[in-house]
Scaffold this active site. Structure first.
Site, PDB file in Angstrom:
ATOM      1  N   ASP A  98      63.854 -16.594 -99.583  1.00 52.35           N
ATOM      2  CA  ASP A  98      64.300 -17.811-100.778  1.00 52.35           C
ATOM      3  C   ASP A  98      63.275 -18.378-101.536  1.00 52.35           C
ATOM      4  O   ASP A  98      62.927 -18.482-102.680  1.00 52.35           O
ATOM      5  CB  ASP A  98      65.236 -18.669-100.453  1.00 52.35           C
ATOM      6  CG  ASP A  98      64.839 -19.641 -99.004  1.00 52.35           C
ATOM      7  OD1 ASP A  98      64.064 -19.271 -98.616  1.00 52.35           O
ATOM      8  OD2 ASP A  98      65.430 -20.477 -98.612  1.00 52.35           O
ATOM      9  N   ASP A 101      56.465 -21.118 -99.400  1.00 51.34           N
ATOM     10  CA  ASP A 101      56.047 -22.154 -99.491  1.00 51.34           C
ATOM     11  C   ASP A 101      54.555 -22.483 -98.755  1.00 51.34           C
ATOM     12  O   ASP A 101      53.665 -21.914 -99.396  1.00 51.34           O
ATOM     13  CB  ASP A 101      57.038 -23.256 -99.179  1.00 51.34           C
ATOM     14  CG  ASP A 101      56.644 -24.731 -99.350  1.00 51.34           C
ATOM     15  OD1 ASP A 101      55.710 -24.828-100.029  1.00 51.34           O
ATOM     16  OD2 ASP A 101      57.409 -25.696 -99.087  1.00 51.34           O
ATOM     17  N   PHE A 152      60.083 -30.630-104.327  1.00 52.97           N
ATOM     18  CA  PHE A 152      61.049 -30.083-103.232  1.00 52.97           C
ATOM     19  C   PHE A 152      62.218 -29.809-103.813  1.00 52.97           C
ATOM     20  O   PHE A 152      62.978 -30.731-104.551  1.00 52.97           O
ATOM     21  CB  PHE A 152      61.372 -31.284-102.429  1.00 52.97           C
ATOM     22  CG  PHE A 152      62.227 -30.821-101.005  1.00 52.97           C
ATOM     23  CD1 PHE A 152      61.481 -30.213-100.053  1.00 52.97           C
ATOM     24  CD2 PHE A 152      63.746 -30.998-101.032  1.00 52.97           C
ATOM     25  CE1 PHE A 152      62.378 -29.669 -98.956  1.00 52.97           C
ATOM     26  CE2 PHE A 152      64.444 -30.735 -99.935  1.00 52.97           C
ATOM     27  CZ  PHE A 152      63.759 -29.921 -99.013  1.00 52.97           C
ATOM     28  N   ARG A 165      72.785 -26.123-100.581  1.00 47.22           N
ATOM     29  CA  ARG A 165      72.942 -24.485-100.547  1.00 47.22           C
ATOM     30  C   ARG A 165      73.595 -23.988-101.760  1.00 47.22           C
ATOM     31  O   ARG A 165      73.402 -22.901-102.162  1.00 47.22           O
ATOM     32  CB  ARG A 165      73.132 -23.970 -99.202  1.00 47.22           C
ATOM     33  CG  ARG A 165      72.033 -24.303 -98.145  1.00 47.22           C
ATOM     34  CD  ARG A 165      72.220 -23.515 -96.943  1.00 47.22           C
ATOM     35  NE  ARG A 165      71.600 -23.941 -95.875  1.00 47.22           N
ATOM     36  CZ  ARG A 165      70.427 -23.545 -95.789  1.00 47.22           C
ATOM     37  NH1 ARG A 165      69.840 -22.955 -96.607  1.00 47.22           N
ATOM     38  NH2 ARG A 165      70.007 -24.032 -94.446  1.00 47.22           N
TER      39      ARG A 165
END
Length: 180
Positions: A98, A101, A152, A165
């Protein structure tokens, strides 16, 4: 838009369109090779489901669950909670993730899967957050859906403490939503 979302970064339609493009890129590179697509649970499951449908050739599915986050911060301690259940020796593996980072988790997974004998290990990520890389991590994805700013984000599989989600878009979470 959900009340805890500051702004929508990527719409549902933008994501769908880009996934189709990524599917064509993967098809070009893996046609006839029957790659193993590894889903990193839980966050990647929404992206994963759409991506494997965008790949119009034979492939196999595998799942792996790792943990490294607590709230909004990566702890740096990576734990394999669920391992792939197939032999990866001499297989072409594509990790469908997904978000890239800090890079620590994906670097760990890449090394882990190479140690299982994979012929190749590539990364296809929906989101790439280059500003989030941990010091010393030089990992780059081979296929990137979108590069995003250092914020974020939640939605389309990404969460904050298991919430958000199910949002069909990617949005920036309001700081007040995770500083309570």
């Amino acid at each position: 838009m959900h009340q805890d979302i500051q702004e929508i970064l990527l719409t549902e339609q933008q994501i769908k369109t880009r996934i189709q493009e990524l599917g064509q890129d993967l098809l070009r590179d893996y046609q006839g090779k029957c790659p193993v697509f590894v889903c990193i649970l839980k966050g990647a499951v929404v992206f994963y489901a759409d991506m494997i449908r965008a790949f119009d050739d034979h492939c196999e599915m595998a799942f792996m669950q790792i943990s490294s986050y607590s709230g909004t911060q990566s702890t740096g301690n990576i734990v394999v909670r669920q391992d792939v259940s197939m032999d990866l020796t001499d297989r072409h593996v594509v990790i469908l993730e997904d978000i890239l980072d800090t890079g620590r988790s994906l670097q760990y997974v890449c090394d882990y899967l190479r140690n299982k004998g994979a012929a190749s290990v590539k990364i296809c990520t929906l989101l790439d957050k280059p500003e989030g890389r941990a010091p010393g991590v030089t990992l780059e994805a081979d296929y990137v859906g979108f590069r995003i700013p250092n914020a974020f984000v939640v939605g389309f599989g990404l969460d904050y403490d298991e919430y958000y989600r199910n949002l069909p878009y990617v949005g920036v979470l309001k700081p007040a939503a995770y500083t309570k």
